[in-house]
Design a protein around this motif. Structure first.
Motif, short mmCIF file in Angstrom:
data_model
loop_
_atom_site.label_atom_id
_atom_site.label_comp_id
_atom_site.label_asym_id
_atom_site.label_seq_id
_atom_site.Cartn_x
_atom_site.Cartn_y
_atom_site.Cartn_z
N GLY A 121 11.38 56.70 31.28
CA GLY A 121 10.78 57.10 32.54
C GLY A 121 9.85 56.08 33.16
O GLY A 121 9.26 56.33 34.21
N SER A 122 9.68 54.91 32.51
CA SER A 122 8.84 53.86 33.09
C SER A 122 9.40 53.41 34.43
O SER A 122 10.62 53.29 34.61
CB SER A 122 8.77 52.65 32.14
N GLU A 123 8.50 53.17 35.38
CA GLU A 123 8.92 52.82 36.74
C GLU A 123 9.20 51.32 36.85
O GLU A 123 8.52 50.58 37.57
CB GLU A 123 7.85 53.25 37.74
N ARG A 134 8.61 49.41 46.73
CA ARG A 134 9.39 48.99 45.55
C ARG A 134 9.18 47.52 45.22
O ARG A 134 9.49 47.07 44.12
CB ARG A 134 10.88 49.29 45.79
N ARG A 138 2.67 51.55 49.40
CA ARG A 138 3.33 51.87 48.13
C ARG A 138 4.82 51.62 48.29
O ARG A 138 5.51 52.40 48.94
CB ARG A 138 3.06 53.33 47.74
N ARG A 147 8.64 47.54 41.39
CA ARG A 147 8.42 48.82 40.74
C ARG A 147 9.45 49.81 41.27
O ARG A 147 9.66 49.91 42.49
CB ARG A 147 7.00 49.32 41.03
N ASP A 148 10.09 50.52 40.37
CA ASP A 148 11.08 51.52 40.77
C ASP A 148 10.34 52.77 41.24
O ASP A 148 10.35 53.81 40.59
CB ASP A 148 12.01 51.84 39.59
N GLU A 149 9.69 52.62 42.39
CA GLU A 149 8.84 53.66 42.94
C GLU A 149 9.69 54.84 43.42
O GLU A 149 10.56 54.68 44.28
CB GLU A 149 8.03 53.09 44.12
N PRO A 150 9.46 56.05 42.88
CA PRO A 150 10.29 57.19 43.28
C PRO A 150 10.02 57.67 44.70
O PRO A 150 10.92 58.21 45.35
CB PRO A 150 9.92 58.27 42.25
N ARG A 151 8.79 57.45 45.19
CA ARG A 151 8.45 57.95 46.52
C ARG A 151 7.70 56.88 47.32
O ARG A 151 6.48 56.97 47.48
CB ARG A 151 7.59 59.22 46.41
N SER A 156 3.12 66.53 36.85
CA SER A 156 4.11 66.48 37.93
C SER A 156 4.94 67.76 38.03
O SER A 156 5.68 67.94 39.00
CB SER A 156 5.04 65.29 37.73
#
Length: 558
Positions: free
Chosen positions: A56-58, A119, A117, A106-110, A290
């Motif tokens: 789960g690491s980004e 990627r 903020r 960074r695999d930023e989800p949002r 979360s």
């Protein structure tokens, strides 16, 4: 913005970035730091060795054609530690200061708010290496001072807050914040003392010696009979979360309302999830903040009838201003789930684990008393984190074996036999979000007419805008400003074939600090109109002879 969380930089934006990078270079050089450039590719194995690569690491991961495992580096602690560890062998080679400014991933989800903020982002990282704690703390202090000088030179409002080190490691860190409604952080400051901290630093401890008496005095009403499960609905709220293994339901009981100084009516309260996480971590429970439906997920675990050693559990936390139920309030909950009480392990906490401190589950509100001095009132600020300083200690140097040989005479007490020994280097990591700062400053200082850059970041300090037919005269004005012998002025001439009104509107939109207009005043009396929005929408007619000194006087104020 090219894609969600991915950006391109156009010429004027790139010039803003280069201005900011030049300013950072100056202040890093003041620390004796050398600039390096580390690869954006890093080994997954190295990150596994440091313990930071988890499920789960980004991070963006990939394999090359030989199936070697790589990632796009979101930060470079592992790489710089390994590099320095391979090159530096003696304590006499320390202290060492190296920094870089590069794109991170960074695999930023949002992704949100443009560059705030994303990627990919541009970061400045300063890495420091010392051979003992004393020198490392002196280095930390000198870096904080350099950051202060840098932010002062930008002439933008900022706060320096004590902060949580998070997964970076270490136990000393500070954040440099820019107040902004688009920020993701909440910073708390005191009106009386120097106490400024990130809300994430909340430890969940209440320092009241008599929680029940404090509840009556502060809230203005009784929070419930300790021998009764019937308590006024207005006084007690319930907050829930679940552990990452979905086995433990955590419930927090807190006062919905508390009185504040200067308020006749009690103010509604919310739970500080960071405080709850601190309490549960101390209790050996890793909660997942979360999850939006913790009760439903916990109920699903009940249905599984798992035969493993760990049974479903409930942990109740009681804020110090809320009285504890005499009997666990589980019956209604478990009755709805058709589960016997005996099938669930129950525990409660009204004290911080292994201490006598009561629990503080609440977010602070404007006007609350300062927990440090007890005299001032606190104020909360929504803010964007622009810089962060970490004292890492040996968090990375130990696991990655970055050591130096230390002369035994420097470490052994007087009279003992000296012997050389290898010690892990003391490290610090100090970051500045370059692309984030560009976005935050642009958004904060903009007005209805456009951007409004501070002098230190503006793509150009001065733009010369001529009316039709005065292009030759405008070139002379530009030459005088650009070649000023007293001090260099970073100027640009708008020589586009457009109307004066359009060019002035575009100059405001781009946000040049000073606009010099070659127009009616020049035709009538050989004067130039100087405009500066950041100094009260200043407009003043100035002769060509006095123009350089007048412009410099304005720039000094910016």
């Amino acid at each position: 913005m090219a894609y969600s969380g991915v950006f391109h930089m156009l010429p004027l934006g790139l010039r803003v970035q280069e201005k900011l990078e030049g300013l950072i270079d100056k202040h890093m050089r003041s620390l004796g730091a050398s600039k390096v450039s580390l690869s954006s590719l890093s080994s997954e194995e190295l990150w596994e060795q440091s313990g930071r690569l988890k499920e789960g690491s980004e991070v963006f991961r990939f394999q090359d054609r030989k199936e070697s495992r790589f990632l796009l580096a979101p930060t470079h602690e592992e790489e710089i530690t390994t590099l320095v560890g391979s090159l530096v062998k003696s304590y006499k080679d320390l202290p060492l200061r190296v920094y870089q400014m590069t794109r991170k991933y960074r695999d930023e989800p949002r992704p949100r708010q443009g560059l705030l903020r994303g990627r990919e982002f541009i970061m400045k990282d300063l890495y420091t290496f010392d051979y003992n704690v004393q020198d490392a703390l002196k280095t930390y202090s000198s870096v904080r001072n350099a950051y202060t000088r840098l932010f002062n030179e930008l002439k933008i409002p900022y706060l320096v807050a004590a902060a949580d080190s998070g997964n970076m490691g270490g136990n000393l860190s500070h954040e440099f914040h820019f107040p902004s409604l688009k920020g993701e952080d909440t910073v708390v400051s005191c009106s009386n003392c120097d106490h400024v901290y990130n809300e994430e630093l909340a430890d969940g401890k209440s320092h009241s010696s008599d929680s029940q008496q404090a509840a009556k005095e502060e809230s203005g009403f009784d929070t419930g009979d300790a021998n009764s499960e019937k308590t006024p609905a207005i006084s007690r709220g319930l907050w829930m979360a679940i552990s990452k293994d979905k086995k433990t339901l955590v419930r927090g009981w807190y006062p919905k309302y508390l009185m504040q100084d200067g308020y006749e009516e009690p103010a509604e309260r919310e739970v500080n999830s960071h405080a709850v996480k601190s309490i549960t971590t101390a209790a050996g429970i890793d909660i997942d903040l979360s999850v939006e439906n913790p009760l439903e997920q916990w109920a699903e675990q009940l249905k599984l009838k798992d035969t493993s050693a760990q049974r479903p559990a409930v942990l109740d936390l009681y804020d110090s201003t809320v009285r504890v139920y005499k009997r666990p309030p589980l019956s209604d909950l478990l009755h709805e789930l058709n589960c016997p009480t005996a099938d669930v392990d129950y525990s409660m906490l009204d004290r911080f684990p292994d201490t006598t401190h009561g629990l503080n589950l609440l977010k602070v509100h404007d006007g609350d008393k300062c927990s440090k001095c007890g005299q001032g009132s606190v104020k909360t600020h929504t803010a964007v984190e622009l810089g962060h300083t970490f004292h890492l200690g040996t968090r990375y140097s130990e696991v990655l074996q970055a050591t130096v040989m230390v002369d035994g005479a420097t470490t052994k007490p007087s009279g003992s036999k000296p012997s050389d020994q290898a010690v892990p280097m003391q490290m610090g990591c100090h970051g500045i979000g370059v692309s984030r700062m560009i976005s935050a400053v642009a958004d904060k200082l903009a007005d209805s007419r456009g951007l409004n850059w501070p002098r230190a970041m503006a793509p150009y300090e001065v733009i010369v805008v001529p009316a039709k037919g005065l292009e030759v005269e405008a070139e002379k004005v530009y030459d005088i400003l650009a070649s000023n012998p007293t001090a260099q002025i970073d100027a640009i001439l708008d020589d586009r074939d457009k109307q004066m009104g359009w060019k002035l509107g575009d100059a405001d939109l781009i946000g040049y600090p000073i606009i010099v207009v070659v127009g009616k005043g020049w035709r009538k009396q050989q004067t130039l109109e100087v405009q500066c929005r950041r100094l009260g929408n200043l407009r003043e007619d100035v002769s060509l002879e006095k123009l350089p000194s007048f412009v410099l006087s304005l720039l000094d104020q910016l």
